[in-house]
Design a protein around this motif. Structure first.
Motif, mmCIF file in Angstrom:
data_model
loop_
_atom_site.group_PDB
_atom_site.id
_atom_site.type_symbol
_atom_site.label_atom_id
_atom_site.label_comp_id
_atom_site.label_asym_id
_atom_site.label_seq_id
_atom_site.Cartn_x
_atom_site.Cartn_y
_atom_site.Cartn_z
ATOM 1 N N GLY A 91 71.455 -14.234 39.913
ATOM 2 C CA GLY A 91 70.354 -15.109 40.290
ATOM 3 C C GLY A 91 69.083 -14.407 40.733
ATOM 4 N N HIS A 92 69.199 -13.338 41.452
ATOM 5 C CA HIS A 92 68.041 -12.642 42.025
ATOM 6 C C HIS A 92 68.433 -11.182 42.064
ATOM 7 N N ASN A 93 67.990 -10.426 41.085
ATOM 8 C CA ASN A 93 68.519 -9.072 40.988
ATOM 9 C C ASN A 93 68.089 -8.179 42.151
ATOM 10 N N GLY A 94 68.808 -7.092 42.307
ATOM 11 C CA GLY A 94 68.583 -6.189 43.427
ATOM 12 C C GLY A 94 67.210 -5.553 43.426
ATOM 13 N N THR A 95 66.652 -5.305 42.243
ATOM 14 C CA THR A 95 65.309 -4.733 42.162
ATOM 15 C C THR A 95 64.299 -5.696 42.759
ATOM 16 N N GLU A 96 64.405 -6.965 42.387
ATOM 17 C CA GLU A 96 63.524 -7.983 42.962
ATOM 18 C C GLU A 96 63.709 -8.058 44.468
ATOM 19 N N PHE A 97 64.964 -7.992 44.906
ATOM 20 C CA PHE A 97 65.233 -8.028 46.341
ATOM 21 C C PHE A 97 64.557 -6.869 47.058
ATOM 22 N N ILE A 98 64.649 -5.654 46.491
ATOM 23 C CA ILE A 98 64.054 -4.479 47.136
ATOM 24 C C ILE A 98 62.538 -4.667 47.282
ATOM 25 N N TYR A 99 61.875 -5.146 46.237
ATOM 26 C CA TYR A 99 60.430 -5.386 46.331
ATOM 27 C C TYR A 99 60.115 -6.464 47.368
ATOM 28 N N GLU A 100 60.903 -7.529 47.386
ATOM 29 C CA GLU A 100 60.695 -8.578 48.390
ATOM 30 C C GLU A 100 60.951 -8.027 49.787
ATOM 31 N N PHE A 101 62.024 -7.292 49.943
ATOM 32 C CA PHE A 101 62.403 -6.670 51.209
ATOM 33 C C PHE A 101 61.253 -5.810 51.744
ATOM 34 N N ARG A 102 60.650 -5.018 50.888
ATOM 35 C CA ARG A 102 59.557 -4.133 51.297
ATOM 36 C C ARG A 102 58.263 -4.880 51.591
ATOM 37 N N SER A 103 58.168 -6.153 51.194
ATOM 38 C CA SER A 103 56.954 -6.924 51.471
ATOM 39 C C SER A 103 56.882 -7.388 52.928
#
Length: 129
Positions: free
Chosen positions: A56-68
């Protein structure tokens, strides 16, 4: 050390949690990116260990969101994934910019290698302070 483990596979999450708890770490497990964000909003963590293959929400997207989020900007990340590092399309400089301090490929990673990666963070953290 308080570690957020983002691992969608229940059996692997249980095994990794056991390894890390045996080394005296406080582990919270999230099975999805959404659950990880929820857990991050509820408590402070010293490290995130993440599988980048998430439904549903890949880890790469999560990392970018996390860093925001500024409050999470300094939390280091270890990627522990079934995806080989060569297939992860991020340059070495981008790894540094994203705070990814290690990339472990699950099929060849031994438990002591995971513990070594976590220990390296403790040593690095102590050295900085």
């Amino acid at each position: 050390m308080k570690i957020l483990l983002v691992e969608p596979d229940y059996v692997l999450a249980k095994a990794y949690k056991s390894i890390l708890i045996d080394d005296d770490h406080d582990i919270t497990v999230s099975s999805s990116a959404q659950d990880a964000v929820y857990n991050l909003s509820k408590q402070n963590f010293d490290l995130v260990v993440i599988e980048i293959q998430l439904a549903g929400h890949n880890g790469t997207e999560f990392i970018y969101e996390f860093r925001s989020y500024p409050e999470w900007a300094d939390i280091p990340i270890i990627i522990l994934s079934m995806v080989p590092k060569e297939s992860f399309s991020v340059s070495p400089s981008m790894f540094r910019d994203l705070g990814i301090i290690d990339y472990l490929y699950k099929p060849v990673t031994k438990s002591y290698q995971l513990l070594d990666a976590v220990s390296d963070i403790l040593i690095h953290d102590a050295w900085i302070k």
